[in-house]
Design a protein around this motif. Structure first.
Motif, PDB file in Angstrom:
ATOM      1  N   GLN A  62       0.835  -1.205   0.000  1.00  0.00           N
ATOM      2  CA  GLN A  62       0.000   0.000   0.000  1.00  0.00           C
ATOM      3  C   GLN A  62       0.867   1.252   0.000  1.00  0.00           C
ATOM      4  N   GLN A  63       1.949   1.240   0.765  1.00  0.00           N
ATOM      5  CA  GLN A  63       2.832   2.399   0.841  1.00  0.00           C
ATOM      6  C   GLN A  63       3.628   2.600  -0.445  1.00  0.00           C
ATOM      7  N   GLY A  69       2.503   2.841  -3.371  1.00  0.00           N
ATOM      8  CA  GLY A  69       1.771   3.644  -4.339  1.00  0.00           C
ATOM      9  C   GLY A  69       1.558   2.945  -5.669  1.00  0.00           C
TER      10      GLY A  69
END
Length: 86
Positions: free
Chosen positions: A27-28, A30
């Motif tokens: 998720q981090q 991107g």
């Protein structure tokens, strides 16, 4: 002499962080591929599903392009076709 590895991703995470919470790492990122590092060397890449699908389609398109080029260069006379006639 030190060994330098080529990293094929702009985002990286340690294998410890990845094992602790792989979903958070992805998720981090991107939507980018994540190089998962062991001893500061890439040991594998984690790819979100959307990016994997795009990569798979690109590989398939390249294979189709190679096939089309091969057929165009097979020595046979091309046949013109109107798409509306199909």
């Amino acid at each position: 002499m030190s060994h330098v590895s080529r990293m094929m991703a702009g985002v990286s995470a340690s294998i410890t962080d990845f094992k602790a919470n792989p979903n958070a790492v992805l998720q981090q990122s991107g939507g980018e591929a994540v190089a998962v590092l062991k001893s500061n060397e890439p040991c594998f890449y984690a790819v979100p599903p959307e990016l994997f699908e795009m990569m798979s389609e690109a590989v398939e398109n390249l294979a189709l392009l190679a096939q089309a080029r091969e057929r165009l260069n097979d020595g046979k006379e091309p046949i013109e076709v109107n798409i509306d006639d199909l």
